[in-house]
Design an enzyme around this catalytic site. Structure first.
Site, short mmCIF file in Angstrom:
data_model
loop_
_atom_site.label_atom_id
_atom_site.label_comp_id
_atom_site.label_asym_id
_atom_site.label_seq_id
_atom_site.Cartn_x
_atom_site.Cartn_y
_atom_site.Cartn_z
N ARG A 1 -6.27 1.34 3.54
CA ARG A 1 -5.72 0.20 3.18
C ARG A 1 -5.50 -0.98 3.58
O ARG A 1 -6.01 -1.81 4.54
CB ARG A 1 -4.15 0.31 3.02
CG ARG A 1 -3.09 -0.81 2.47
CD ARG A 1 -1.68 -0.66 2.26
NE ARG A 1 -1.43 0.24 0.96
CZ ARG A 1 -0.43 0.35 0.17
NH1 ARG A 1 0.56 -0.01 1.22
NH2 ARG A 1 -0.01 1.15 -0.85
N ASP B 1 4.88 -4.07 -11.71
CA ASP B 1 4.74 -3.94 -11.01
C ASP B 1 5.51 -4.99 -9.98
O ASP B 1 5.75 -6.24 -11.19
CB ASP B 1 3.62 -3.59 -10.77
CG ASP B 1 3.40 -3.55 -9.11
OD1 ASP B 1 4.71 -3.59 -8.13
OD2 ASP B 1 2.88 -4.18 -8.30
N CYS C 1 4.55 1.69 -9.69
CA CYS C 1 4.82 2.63 -8.56
C CYS C 1 5.50 2.44 -6.91
O CYS C 1 5.24 2.99 -6.33
CB CYS C 1 3.10 1.76 -8.03
SG CYS C 1 3.34 -0.11 -8.09
N HIS D 1 -5.80 0.20 -7.01
CA HIS D 1 -4.89 1.00 -6.41
C HIS D 1 -5.18 2.79 -6.72
O HIS D 1 -4.14 3.38 -7.72
CB HIS D 1 -3.84 0.93 -6.95
CG HIS D 1 -2.20 1.54 -5.37
ND1 HIS D 1 -3.04 2.12 -4.60
CD2 HIS D 1 -1.16 1.64 -5.32
CE1 HIS D 1 -2.02 2.46 -3.84
NE2 HIS D 1 -1.25 1.86 -4.22
N ARG E 1 2.60 10.91 -6.09
CA ARG E 1 1.24 10.13 -4.81
C ARG E 1 0.80 11.84 -3.89
O ARG E 1 -0.40 11.44 -3.85
CB ARG E 1 1.46 9.73 -4.72
CG ARG E 1 2.33 8.08 -4.90
CD ARG E 1 0.99 7.48 -5.52
NE ARG E 1 0.29 7.47 -4.34
CZ ARG E 1 0.19 6.23 -4.24
NH1 ARG E 1 1.10 5.52 -3.75
NH2 ARG E 1 -0.91 5.40 -2.42
N GLN F 1 -2.84 5.67 -6.89
CA GLN F 1 -1.44 4.68 -7.76
C GLN F 1 -1.51 5.64 -9.04
O GLN F 1 -0.93 6.12 -9.07
CB GLN F 1 -1.40 3.74 -7.20
CG GLN F 1 0.34 3.27 -8.44
CD GLN F 1 1.25 4.21 -7.31
OE1 GLN F 1 1.41 3.71 -6.62
NE2 GLN F 1 1.75 4.65 -8.30
#
Ligand code: CP
Ligand code: NVA
Length: 306
Positions: free
Chosen positions: A108, A226, A265, A135, A293, A138
């Site tokens: 990340r 988001d 998310c 992402h 996830r 996700q």
């Protein structure tokens, strides 16, 4: 090393073909079913995953770590300041060193180019655990969640409301790969990158773009949002709060989408991009997304490492 011998990386959702994505979602469903049934899988027996984090995380960190353990492997948490990367060791050196120890790396990072450099030098699969631009892990969980709630992708329409950020960009390309109908509502200046739209269109997607959240959610099956201020954008808070006024996913907006499920998310900033009432309502499927996830990444890791 020839291209054929290069490891398979997962930096963007369209690093998978549509067929691979479907197979991976099937595998994720199977891991979910198996876990519910109490069945054990040792598919990654003795394998190790290095996990580099330049930004905080709850879901990504814990789902990757527990996923590796559940598959018989193990994960090593590498916070930026705990390794020499934080003191300036080049990414390419960190990448080549870790490649000698672990079987895969999840990272990340801030700049998307950094994960590309990391992957270029890695001899093991590299997984994007979020960059400023994308992402994809996700998106895997998002698509698994939509498919399980809607029974498939055919005829399903999704609406993105808010920032055209990393999560939105990967989701847009993921919708193109799965033929999901998508409308994206963003304020002027906060839309998707042209390059992302081009990729989505090349894959056969045709996202509708608008600056009107009501138009976007009308008759949608899922409404997704988001945060307005992503990690690293904290200095832009005041400007962004102004720009996103009117884009909150709230009960009034959802009156225009009476049958829609609501996605986020997480982490959510209640009272900003979404209300507490909506996230706590029966429409909310945010914790299914969070759970998936785990299953989706187990599928990804076992596929990359098999
Ligand atoms: N959705 C997501 O990636 O959450 P974390 O930042 O907690 O990992
Ligand atoms: N867009 C958010 C997603 C967090 C999972 C961020 O980048 O901070």
């Amino acid at each position: 090393m020839s291209d054929a011998d290069d490891p398979r990386h997962f930096l963007e959702i369209d690093d998978l073909t549509a067929a691979e994505l479907t197979a991976l979602l099937d595998r994720a469903d199977e891991y979910k079913r198996a876990q519910r049934a109490g069945e054990e899988h040792e598919d990654l027996d003795g394998r190790s995953l290095g996990m580099i984090f330049q930004k905080p995380s709850t879901r990504t960190r814990v789902s990757f770590e527990t996923g590796m353990t559940q598959l018989g492997g193990h994960a090593v948490f590498l916070g930026e300041d705990d390794i020499q990367l934080g003191r300036g060791e080049p990414l390419k050196d960190t990448s080549r060193t870790l490649s000698r120890y672990v079987d895969a790396v999840m990272a990340r990072v801030f700049k998307h180019e950094n994960i590309e450099v990391f992957a270029e030098y890695a001899d093991v699969p590299v997984v994007n655990g979020l960059t400023d631009d994308a992402h994809p892990c996700q998106t895997l969980a998002d698509l698994q969640t939509i498919r399980e709630h809607e029974g498939g992708f055919e005829g399903v329409s999704a609406a993105w409301v808010g920032d055209g950020n990393n999560v939105a960009q990967s989701f847009t390309v993921g919708c193109a790969l799965t033929d999901l109908d998508l409308t994206v509502a963003t304020p002027a200046g906060y839309g998707l990158d042209d390059e992302v739209l081009e990729r989505a269109r090349d894959l056969g997607g045709d996202p509708t773009l608008t600056d009107d959240p009501v138009e976007a959610v009308a008759d949608a099956d899922v409404v997704y949002t988001d945060v307005w201020i992503s990690m690293g954008q904290e200095d832009e808070r005041d400007v962004r709060m102004n720009a996103f006024e009117g884009f909150q996913v709230c009960s009034d907006l959802l009156e225009h989408a009476p049958d829609a499920s609501v996605m986020h998310c997480l982490p959510a900033h209640r009272g900003e991009e979404i209300t507490d009432a909506v996230i706590e309502s029966d429409r909310s499927i945010v914790f299914d997304q969070a759970e998936n996830r785990l299953h989706a990444q187990k599928a990804l890791l076992s596929w990359l490492l098999e």
